[in-house]
Motif scaffolding. Sequence first.
Motif, short mmCIF file in Angstrom:
data_model
loop_
_atom_site.label_atom_id
_atom_site.label_comp_id
_atom_site.label_asym_id
_atom_site.label_seq_id
_atom_site.Cartn_x
_atom_site.Cartn_y
_atom_site.Cartn_z
N GLN A 37 1.22 6.80 6.21
CA GLN A 37 2.10 6.25 5.18
C GLN A 37 3.08 7.28 4.60
O GLN A 37 4.06 6.90 3.97
CB GLN A 37 1.26 5.68 4.03
CG GLN A 37 0.28 4.61 4.45
CD GLN A 37 0.96 3.32 4.87
OE1 GLN A 37 2.13 3.11 4.58
NE2 GLN A 37 0.24 2.47 5.58
N GLY A 38 2.76 8.58 4.77
CA GLY A 38 3.61 9.61 4.18
C GLY A 38 3.20 9.99 2.78
O GLY A 38 3.60 11.04 2.27
N ALA A 39 2.38 9.14 2.12
CA ALA A 39 1.97 9.40 0.74
C ALA A 39 0.72 8.59 0.42
O ALA A 39 0.45 7.55 1.04
CB ALA A 39 3.09 9.05 -0.24
N VAL A 40 -0.06 9.07 -0.56
CA VAL A 40 -1.22 8.33 -1.06
C VAL A 40 -1.23 8.40 -2.58
O VAL A 40 -0.69 9.33 -3.17
CB VAL A 40 -2.56 8.90 -0.52
CG1 VAL A 40 -2.72 8.64 0.96
CG2 VAL A 40 -2.68 10.40 -0.82
N ARG A 41 -1.83 7.38 -3.20
CA ARG A 41 -1.96 7.35 -4.65
C ARG A 41 -3.43 7.47 -5.04
O ARG A 41 -4.31 6.89 -4.39
CB ARG A 41 -1.39 6.05 -5.22
CG ARG A 41 0.08 5.84 -4.96
CD ARG A 41 0.54 4.49 -5.45
NE ARG A 41 0.41 4.38 -6.90
CZ ARG A 41 0.27 3.23 -7.56
NH1 ARG A 41 0.24 2.11 -6.90
NH2 ARG A 41 0.19 3.23 -8.87
N ILE A 42 -3.70 8.23 -6.10
CA ILE A 42 -5.08 8.43 -6.54
C ILE A 42 -5.73 7.09 -6.88
O ILE A 42 -6.88 6.83 -6.51
CB ILE A 42 -5.11 9.38 -7.76
CG1 ILE A 42 -4.72 10.79 -7.33
CG2 ILE A 42 -6.49 9.38 -8.42
CD1 ILE A 42 -4.53 11.77 -8.47
N ARG A 47 4.52 -2.06 6.76
CA ARG A 47 4.17 -1.16 5.68
C ARG A 47 4.75 -1.63 4.34
O ARG A 47 5.93 -1.95 4.26
CB ARG A 47 4.68 0.26 5.97
CG ARG A 47 4.12 0.87 7.24
CD ARG A 47 4.73 2.23 7.49
NE ARG A 47 4.23 2.84 8.72
CZ ARG A 47 4.66 3.99 9.22
NH1 ARG A 47 5.62 4.65 8.58
NH2 ARG A 47 4.15 4.48 10.33
N GLU A 48 3.91 -1.65 3.31
CA GLU A 48 4.35 -2.04 1.96
C GLU A 48 5.17 -3.33 1.98
O GLU A 48 6.22 -3.43 1.33
CB GLU A 48 5.16 -0.91 1.29
CG GLU A 48 4.35 0.27 0.86
CD GLU A 48 3.87 1.12 2.03
OE1 GLU A 48 2.67 1.43 2.09
OE2 GLU A 48 4.68 1.44 2.90
N ALA A 49 4.70 -4.32 2.73
CA ALA A 49 5.48 -5.55 2.90
C ALA A 49 5.72 -6.26 1.57
O ALA A 49 6.82 -6.77 1.32
CB ALA A 49 4.75 -6.49 3.87
N GLY A 50 4.70 -6.32 0.71
CA GLY A 50 4.86 -6.98 -0.57
C GLY A 50 5.87 -6.29 -1.46
O GLY A 50 6.72 -6.93 -2.10
#
Length: 257
Positions: free
Chosen positions: A17-22, A74-77
């Motif tokens: 994804q290139g990034a993640v969130r805690i 990816r991140e469709a919503g």
Amino acid sequence: MLASQRQERILAEVRDQGAVRIADLTRELEVSDMTVRRDLMELADQGLVRKVHGGAVSPHTTAHEPGFAAKSGREAGEKRVIAEAAARLIAPSSSIALSAGTTTHLLAAQIVASPDLRPLTVVTNSLPVAETLYRANDPRLEVILTGGSRTPSDALVGPLAEAALVGLRVDQTFLGAHGVDPDVGLTTPNLDEAATNRALIHCAGRTVVLADHTKWHTTGLRVFATFADVDVLVTDSGLPTDARTRVDDLVEQLVVA
């Protein structure tokens, strides 16, 4: 789950994804916020990720360009609500340009579903965008497709595409981006696409960037614009509060969908 297993899963998501969130990781891994922060710190100490507010991103500039189909899932919503918000910025009887990208493709679908936006002229270097608009079969929707060489993301780029844009003038350009960084600017892994994106910016009275929150602090190989070139940034509610504050200082208008 062992720490090494958690960290391997975190790295796999960063690579994908290139990034993640805690917040997302605590839910997915079923561990505490502190455990995730500790894992990210260890990975950052090894140079495997770069910590940012609320999560982590890839530490590397990427030159890999995923295909259009791979990026569509990816991140469709988030991309859908961004496209809906962007459509509200379009006035009937105007002219716009749409760059290649999965979010701009969804914007094209919004245009097709909104006959009140017509008459409308759309210039694009995206094959999927042009195909979607053509399917509307509405004479009030004029579509101008540039020529050029095809990229993995189904963009038409290169000298032919840039020549087609020289001398054109549209009211607004809607641009996607591989990466958005407040210090670096807007980036793409494809060198030819960067030049075509610059041409799309130069032919517009106003530039609107469509970028979901995972694009923040991601950097591609070539910069095609700085925030000085951007009038409006449309993103989703996943963008952290401190990032929104930073963007507010950099652009004329921030739209959070």
